[in-house]
Each structure stands twice: as structure tokens, then as C-alpha cells.
Design a protein around this motif. Structure first.
Motif, short mmCIF file in Angstrom:
data_model
loop_
_atom_site.label_atom_id
_atom_site.label_comp_id
_atom_site.label_asym_id
_atom_site.label_seq_id
_atom_site.Cartn_x
_atom_site.Cartn_y
_atom_site.Cartn_z
N MET A 137 91.01 19.66 34.18
CA MET A 137 91.69 20.74 34.88
C MET A 137 90.75 21.90 35.15
SD MET A 137 95.34 22.19 34.34
CE MET A 137 95.84 23.76 34.88
N GLY A 138 90.02 22.37 34.16
CA GLY A 138 89.06 23.45 34.37
C GLY A 138 89.64 24.82 34.13
N ILE A 139 88.78 25.80 34.26
CA ILE A 139 89.15 27.19 34.02
C ILE A 139 89.72 27.79 35.30
CG2 ILE A 139 88.16 29.47 33.59
CD1 ILE A 139 86.27 28.20 31.64
N LYS A 140 90.79 28.57 35.15
CA LYS A 140 91.37 29.28 36.29
C LYS A 140 90.35 30.31 36.78
CE LYS A 140 95.26 32.06 37.77
NZ LYS A 140 96.54 32.66 37.42
N ILE B 34 82.19 37.53 29.44
CA ILE B 34 81.72 36.14 29.40
C ILE B 34 81.94 35.48 28.04
CG2 ILE B 34 80.03 36.54 31.23
CD1 ILE B 34 77.87 36.50 28.97
N ASP B 35 82.55 36.19 27.13
CA ASP B 35 82.77 35.65 25.79
C ASP B 35 83.58 34.36 25.85
OD1 ASP B 35 82.69 35.67 22.92
OD2 ASP B 35 84.80 36.26 22.97
N GLY B 36 83.11 33.35 25.17
CA GLY B 36 83.82 32.08 25.11
C GLY B 36 83.55 31.16 26.28
N TYR B 37 82.66 31.54 27.17
CA TYR B 37 82.32 30.71 28.32
C TYR B 37 80.95 30.06 28.14
CZ TYR B 37 85.96 32.66 31.43
OH TYR B 37 87.13 33.02 32.03
N CYS B 38 80.80 28.85 28.68
CA CYS B 38 79.47 28.24 28.80
C CYS B 38 78.71 29.05 29.85
CB CYS B 38 79.57 26.77 29.22
SG CYS B 38 80.21 26.51 30.90
N GLU B 39 77.41 28.82 29.96
CA GLU B 39 76.59 29.59 30.90
C GLU B 39 77.09 29.47 32.33
OE1 GLU B 39 71.92 30.07 32.28
OE2 GLU B 39 72.40 28.75 30.60
N PHE B 40 77.47 28.28 32.75
CA PHE B 40 77.96 28.07 34.11
C PHE B 40 79.21 28.89 34.38
CE2 PHE B 40 80.83 25.89 37.06
CZ PHE B 40 80.05 25.87 38.20
N HIS B 41 80.21 28.77 33.50
CA HIS B 41 81.46 29.51 33.71
C HIS B 41 81.28 31.01 33.52
CE1 HIS B 41 83.64 25.52 33.19
NE2 HIS B 41 83.96 25.95 34.39
N ALA B 42 80.34 31.41 32.67
CA ALA B 42 80.06 32.84 32.50
C ALA B 42 79.57 33.43 33.82
CB ALA B 42 79.01 33.03 31.40
N GLN C 189 88.44 37.83 30.26
CA GLN C 189 88.11 37.60 28.85
C GLN C 189 88.18 38.88 28.02
OE1 GLN C 189 88.58 34.32 29.02
NE2 GLN C 189 86.88 33.85 27.66
N LEU C 190 88.30 40.02 28.67
CA LEU C 190 88.38 41.29 27.96
C LEU C 190 89.76 41.54 27.35
CD1 LEU C 190 86.41 43.61 30.42
CD2 LEU C 190 85.65 42.76 28.19
N SER C 191 90.72 40.68 27.65
CA SER C 191 92.08 40.87 27.14
C SER C 191 92.55 39.62 26.41
CB SER C 191 93.03 41.15 28.30
OG SER C 191 94.36 41.21 27.85
N THR C 192 93.21 39.83 25.29
CA THR C 192 93.79 38.72 24.54
C THR C 192 94.78 37.95 25.42
OG1 THR C 192 93.56 40.00 22.50
CG2 THR C 192 95.04 38.11 22.43
N ALA C 193 95.54 38.65 26.23
CA ALA C 193 96.58 38.02 27.06
C ALA C 193 96.00 37.14 28.17
CB ALA C 193 97.48 39.09 27.67
N THR C 194 94.77 37.41 28.61
CA THR C 194 94.22 36.66 29.75
C THR C 194 92.98 35.85 29.39
OG1 THR C 194 93.03 38.66 30.45
CG2 THR C 194 95.17 38.23 31.48
N THR C 195 92.62 35.79 28.12
CA THR C 195 91.47 35.01 27.69
C THR C 195 91.78 33.52 27.85
OG1 THR C 195 90.69 36.66 26.12
CG2 THR C 195 90.04 34.40 25.68
N VAL C 196 90.79 32.77 28.32
CA VAL C 196 90.94 31.32 28.42
C VAL C 196 89.81 30.64 27.65
CG1 VAL C 196 92.15 31.37 30.64
CG2 VAL C 196 89.67 31.24 30.60
N GLU C 197 90.08 29.45 27.20
CA GLU C 197 89.06 28.69 26.48
C GLU C 197 88.27 27.84 27.46
OE1 GLU C 197 89.94 26.59 22.89
OE2 GLU C 197 91.61 27.92 22.45
N ASP C 198 86.99 27.75 27.23
CA ASP C 198 86.11 26.94 28.05
C ASP C 198 85.95 25.59 27.37
OD1 ASP C 198 84.05 25.78 29.50
OD2 ASP C 198 82.87 27.61 29.62
#
Length: 181
Positions: free
Chosen positions: A1-4, A147-155, A166-175
Motif C-alpha cells: 500500500m505505501g505511505i500516504k 522525517i522521523d520514522g521514514y527511510c531515506e527515500f520516504h524522508a 510526522q510532527l504530530s502524533t495524530a498524523t504520524t505514519v509508519e514506514d
């Protein structure tokens, strides 16, 4: 699916930003938010190639002199951006109207080694009323928090898209790439 992949997104409640601030206390968080939103506005006013250079400075520079500046070898910046030194100086000099102040100094961190090199020193001044002149620590926290929690590409994709979710708990996604090794 990937990251939004959000475009031009700064979360309404960037509660995780305080985690990346190394030089300010939580009591001043409202002032930090004021500066953070202005920094995001500044990034939106920049050309994509200008933002890429600024991002590479923050991602590869030495933060040891925060809250005064971040600094990086001009030669190293040339190598990672693939832009000639003269072009880097021209681009960075043109960003003064957006609060970026750059200077060069001789590298004095390793005098025992051969060769002299120039260090590019970057400050970001928040031009808002009632804001401290130099808010490079806030800018640094925003870039690293985004860019916290992202691989280099997604960062880099998030930064290119001005996605600071990624600066908000409500909108953070996992890579999902980070779990693959």
C-alpha cells in the motif's frame, strides 16, 4: 500500500516538535509553534532546488553549535548536492530575504589534519514580530522531526512534498521499509 503522500501539509497540532528541540524548554512552546509555522511558510516560498539545498544542509550538517548555527563543509555540500560551490553560494545568498543567513569560515575543528576547507555556517532568522532573531534550532527541529520514522527515500519524498505530518502524533505514519532488513 505505501505511505500516504500528503502535499503541503503542516499539522494543526505538531505536538512531537518539542521532542526535537534541544535548546528550548517546553514553556515556550507557543512561541516555537509561531516560528515553526513561519518556517513552513518560508519553505513554501522557495523554489524546489533551493529547498533541496537547505534540506541537505540540515540533514548533513553539524548541530553542535545550536542554537547559534548549523555548519557543514562547503566541499561536502558540493559533493552531496552535485552543485558547484559558486552556485551554492549564489543560491544561498539569494535566500537572505527569507531569513537564511550564510557565511563561510575556515575549518578550525581539525587543525592536526592536512588541508584547509571552508565551513558553510547557516542561521535562520524569523522575521516575525516578537520572535527571536535566530531560530535555527526551531528550523532544525522541524526538518528532523518531519522525517522521523521514514527511510531515506520516504524522508526526501516527504520533504519534497512539504509533508510535515510526522510532527504530530495524530498524523504520524509508519514506514514499512524500516522493518525490512
Amino acid at each position: 500500500m505505501g505511505i500516504k503522500e500528503r502535499q503541503n501539509f503542516f499539522p494543526p497540532d505538531p505536538d512531537k516538535l518539542v521532542d526535537y528541540l534541544t535548546t528550548r524548554d517546553e514553556a515556550n512552546f507557543e512561541a516555537v509553534l509561531y516560528q515553526a509555522r513561519h518556517f513552513w511558510d518560508v519553505l513554501q516560498r522557495m523554489e524546489p532546488h533551493e529547498r533541496t539545498i537547505i534540506y541537505q544542509i540540515f540533514l548533513n550538517s553539524c548541530p553542535a553549535e545550536l542554537p547559534d548555527n548549523v555548519h557543514i563543509s562547503l566541499d561536502y555540500l558540493r559533493r552531496i548536492t552535485k552543485h558547484p560551490e559558486a552556485e551554492l553560494k549564489e543560491v544561498l545568498g539569494a535566500l537572505k530575504s527569507l531569513g537564511f543567513f550564510c557565511s563561510l569560515r575556515e575549518d578550525d575543528e581539525n587543525p592536526e589534519f592536512f588541508g584547509k576547507s571552508n565551513m558553510l555556517v547557516l542561521e535562520w532568522h524569523c522575521f516575525l514580530i516578537n520572535a527571536p532573531d535566530n531560530a535555527i534550532d526551531v528550523a532544525n527541529a522541524i526538518i528532523h522531526g518531519a522525517i522521523d520514522g521514514y527511510c531515506e527515500f520516504h524522508a526526501m519524498k516527504a520533504l519534497e512534498n512539504l509533508n510535515f505530518g510526522q510532527l504530530s502524533t495524530a498524523t504520524t505514519v509508519e514506514d514499512e521499509h524500516l522493518g525490512e532488513e
